[in-house]
Design a protein around this motif. Structure first.
Motif, PDB file in Angstrom:
ATOM      1  N   ALA A 343       2.575  -0.653  -2.687  1.00 26.72           N
ATOM      2  CA  ALA A 343       1.243  -0.185  -2.316  1.00 26.72           C
ATOM      3  C   ALA A 343       1.111   1.338  -2.403  1.00 26.72           C
ATOM      4  O   ALA A 343       0.049   1.882  -2.103  1.00 26.72           O
ATOM      5  CB  ALA A 343       0.912  -0.647  -0.897  1.00 26.72           C
ATOM      6  N   GLY A 344       2.178   2.026  -2.799  1.00 23.97           N
ATOM      7  CA  GLY A 344       2.101   3.466  -3.023  1.00 23.97           C
ATOM      8  C   GLY A 344       2.610   4.339  -1.896  1.00 23.97           C
ATOM      9  O   GLY A 344       2.468   5.560  -1.945  1.00 23.97           O
ATOM     10  N   PHE A 345       3.214   3.735  -0.872  1.00 24.27           N
ATOM     11  CA  PHE A 345       3.745   4.516   0.236  1.00 24.27           C
ATOM     12  C   PHE A 345       5.196   4.897  -0.036  1.00 24.27           C
ATOM     13  O   PHE A 345       5.963   4.096  -0.592  1.00 24.27           O
ATOM     14  CB  PHE A 345       3.685   3.727   1.542  1.00 24.27           C
ATOM     15  N   GLU A 346       5.573   6.104   0.368  1.00 21.77           N
ATOM     16  CA  GLU A 346       6.983   6.459   0.380  1.00 21.77           C
ATOM     17  C   GLU A 346       7.546   5.966   1.706  1.00 21.77           C
ATOM     18  O   GLU A 346       7.014   6.301   2.773  1.00 21.77           O
ATOM     19  CB  GLU A 346       7.188   7.962   0.243  1.00 21.77           C
ATOM     20  N   VAL A 347       8.609   5.179   1.638  1.00 20.57           N
ATOM     21  CA  VAL A 347       9.123   4.491   2.822  1.00 20.57           C
ATOM     22  C   VAL A 347      10.544   4.955   3.119  1.00 20.57           C
ATOM     23  O   VAL A 347      11.396   5.014   2.223  1.00 20.57           O
ATOM     24  CB  VAL A 347       9.113   2.959   2.613  1.00 20.57           C
ATOM     25  N   ARG A 348      10.779   5.269   4.381  1.00 20.63           N
ATOM     26  CA  ARG A 348      12.127   5.604   4.834  1.00 20.63           C
ATOM     27  C   ARG A 348      12.501   4.693   5.999  1.00 20.63           C
ATOM     28  O   ARG A 348      11.637   4.304   6.785  1.00 20.63           O
ATOM     29  CB  ARG A 348      12.203   7.071   5.274  1.00 20.63           C
ATOM     30  N   LEU A 415      -1.469  -1.268   6.847  1.00 18.73           N
ATOM     31  CA  LEU A 415      -1.272  -0.374   5.709  1.00 18.73           C
ATOM     32  C   LEU A 415      -1.546  -1.099   4.393  1.00 18.73           C
ATOM     33  O   LEU A 415      -2.147  -0.526   3.468  1.00 18.73           O
ATOM     34  CB  LEU A 415       0.150   0.188   5.721  1.00 18.73           C
ATOM     35  N   LEU A 416      -1.121  -2.356   4.280  1.00 17.08           N
ATOM     36  CA  LEU A 416      -1.379  -3.127   3.056  1.00 17.08           C
ATOM     37  C   LEU A 416      -2.869  -3.391   2.884  1.00 17.08           C
ATOM     38  O   LEU A 416      -3.399  -3.361   1.761  1.00 17.08           O
ATOM     39  CB  LEU A 416      -0.591  -4.441   3.087  1.00 17.08           C
ATOM     40  N   ASP A 417      -3.551  -3.639   3.986  1.00 13.61           N
ATOM     41  CA  ASP A 417      -5.002  -3.837   3.945  1.00 13.61           C
ATOM     42  C   ASP A 417      -5.685  -2.562   3.450  1.00 13.61           C
ATOM     43  O   ASP A 417      -6.577  -2.609   2.593  1.00 13.61           O
ATOM     44  CB  ASP A 417      -5.497  -4.223   5.334  1.00 13.61           C
ATOM     45  N   TRP A 418      -5.274  -1.426   3.982  1.00 11.78           N
ATOM     46  CA  TRP A 418      -5.849  -0.139   3.582  1.00 11.78           C
ATOM     47  C   TRP A 418      -5.629   0.110   2.090  1.00 11.78           C
ATOM     48  O   TRP A 418      -6.551   0.514   1.367  1.00 11.78           O
ATOM     49  CB  TRP A 418      -5.215   0.959   4.433  1.00 11.78           C
ATOM     50  N   ALA A 419      -4.412  -0.155   1.616  1.00  8.66           N
ATOM     51  CA  ALA A 419      -4.073   0.116   0.219  1.00  8.66           C
ATOM     52  C   ALA A 419      -4.799  -0.806  -0.757  1.00  8.66           C
ATOM     53  O   ALA A 419      -4.894  -0.501  -1.947  1.00  8.66           O
ATOM     54  CB  ALA A 419      -2.566  -0.007   0.014  1.00  8.66           C
ATOM     55  N   THR A 420      -5.303  -1.923  -0.256  1.00 12.94           N
ATOM     56  CA  THR A 420      -5.984  -2.879  -1.139  1.00 12.94           C
ATOM     57  C   THR A 420      -7.490  -2.942  -0.890  1.00 12.94           C
ATOM     58  O   THR A 420      -8.148  -3.912  -1.268  1.00 12.94           O
ATOM     59  CB  THR A 420      -5.362  -4.289  -0.982  1.00 12.94           C
ATOM     60  N   GLY A 421      -8.037  -1.906  -0.249  1.00  8.87           N
ATOM     61  CA  GLY A 421      -9.488  -1.830  -0.110  1.00  8.87           C
ATOM     62  C   GLY A 421     -10.027  -1.879   1.295  1.00  8.87           C
ATOM     63  O   GLY A 421     -11.241  -1.788   1.501  1.00  8.87           O
ATOM     64  N   GLY A 422      -9.172  -2.017   2.288  1.00  7.89           N
ATOM     65  CA  GLY A 422      -9.623  -2.064   3.670  1.00  7.89           C
ATOM     66  C   GLY A 422      -9.757  -0.688   4.274  1.00  7.89           C
ATOM     67  O   GLY A 422      -9.471   0.332   3.632  1.00  7.89           O
TER      68      GLY A 422
END
Length: 430
Positions: A343-348, A415-422
């Protein structure tokens, strides 16, 4: 491990199961390295191996639970990190569940402890009563310092602002956007719909946007995990039957491809319904079918290509917290991180990610001192990452972590909702 159960004892299915679990333990001690209470306290009796010896002695000799065994079993978080570590496949989860049931049957707790547990088992699974209790806690907050220890902790954990009830959390059907690809049910549960209804709202948007018809089934509700982990098996089974009945009606009607859970503690329990109701001839088969199609939201979404959209604001750097019930209980580890990266996030991921944050259902209310130490350890590791936001897949972890840091804490599904239009998530701040 050698056992000495009699043939008469082994005729009991529960004892027979415990016997097999005991015999699978080879005393290796690998579990001690990843057990949060042993790491903190250094007491063998506060390790899985030590608890196994105590449980074996109690069950073999058919004894009532002693104050000592109650103390050490109560200190167990049921984080199940030991099961991930164990090379012999010891099913510690079901063994400690048996121990808690025996404690509930044979041990009389001090009155304050009984009252606290009664309050928790009555209030938390009931959204209306829980909401009212939070308003009461809000009024009591100025007098928190005058309260006894654990009550003080409960008031301190209550949110300063209480979200409005969401229209999502009632029986209904949400149509898929575009052609229907799958039909799923989600569990609206209990505490989450009061403390963080935005999680369910984001989950519904995420699923419908990806072609899923979403059902909130009439009669579904609390999964039973809370009372199950307190040894109250009858209550847990009653809640399980209610959910199995509700979802079976949907399966027999228009059908269900999956039951999607966005609170990993609930998901671990629902996936195990087949075992919980295994001795009930009227429910065992249906419960096993329900458990077989249950998926964590990230586990389910991993099989569906994300419909990504550009967000108006830059995506924050994310610290991912893996809930114990997800990584150890369900063995779901890579899917959440992979989805966030997709989804485009940098994850640590923080150091000691296998160790519990101290939430563990009601553990932070029943064992506040140990829970606080685990919280501080977890938050310290997260803050060392120098990220902008924390993502987790379990409400209890979100609340526990957020009370120890100024970092905003959100659910992975938000976060997934936001990245896909939410909408951009409104971070959980304390």
């Amino acid at each position: 491990m050698r056992t000495n159960f009699s043939l008469a004892q082994l005729a009991d299915n529960r004892i027979s199961e415990a016997n097999d679990i005991f015999r699978s333990c080879v005393h290796c001690g690998f579990c001690t390295a990843t057990c949060p209470t042993f790491v903190l306290l250094g007491d063998e009796l506060d390790s899985p191996r030590g608890r196994i010896y105590m449980l074996k002695d109690m069950l073999e000799k058919d004894k009532a639970a002693s104050a000592n065994i109650v103390k050490h079993i109560d200190r167990c978080l049921t984080c199940l990190s030991c099961m991930t570590t164990c090379p012999s496949g010891v099913d510690y989860m079901r063994l400690v569940d048996q121990g808690r049931a025996r404690i509930e049957e044979t041990y009389t707790r001090p009155l304050p402890d009984r009252l606290l547990r009664l309050i928790l088992t009555y209030v938390l699974p009931n959204p209306r009563i829980f909401r009212l209790s939070l308003y009461g806690a809000k009024l009591a907050r100025p007098f928190k310092s005058l309260m006894p220890g654990r009550l003080k902790g409960m008031i301190g954990m209550a949110p300063k602002s209480i979200p409005k009830a969401s229209g999502v959390n009632r029986p209904q059907v949400f149509p898929a956007q575009g052609p229907r690809v799958k039909r799923v049910a989600i569990l609206n549960g209990c505490a989450q719909q009061v403390l963080r209804p935005a999680i369910d709202e984001a989950t519904v948007r995420l699923l419908t946007r990806h072609g899923c018809e979403v059902v909130i089934a009439e009669g579904s509700g609390c999964c039973g995990a809370l009372t199950h982990h307190m040894g109250k098996e009858d209550d847990a089974k009653a809640k399980a039957r209610a959910n199995v009945a509700a979802w079976t009606r949907e399966m027999d009607g228009e059908g269900l491809d999956a039951i999607v859970i966005n609170t990993s503690g609930c998901g671990t329990t629902v996936k195990d319904y087949g075992h919980l109701l295994r001795d009930d001839p009227d429910w065992a088969e249906a419960a096993a079918k329900i458990g077989a199609i249950t998926r964590d939201i990230t586990e389910f979404m991993a099989g569906i290509p994300l419909k990504l959209e550009e967000t108006a604001t830059p995506k924050p750097l994310v610290a991912y917290h893996s809930a114990c019930s997800l990584q150890h209980g369900q063995q779901v580890r890579d899917e959440p991180k992979a989805l966030l990266k997709q989804a485009g996030f940098e994850v640590r991921e923080a150091a000691e990610s296998h160790l519990c944050c101290g939430s563990a259902g009601t553990y932070n209310l029943l064992q506040p001192d140990i829970a606080k130490k685990l919280q501080e350890r977890k938050v310290g590791n997260i803050e060392a990452l120098e990220t902008e936001i924390v993502a987790a897949g379990n409400l209890g972890c979100m609340v526990q972590i957020s009370t120890g840091t100024d970092l905003p804490v959100v659910h992975t599904a938000e976060l997934l909702d936001w990245a896909t239009g939410g909408p951009e998530p409104n971070p959980l701040r304390r």
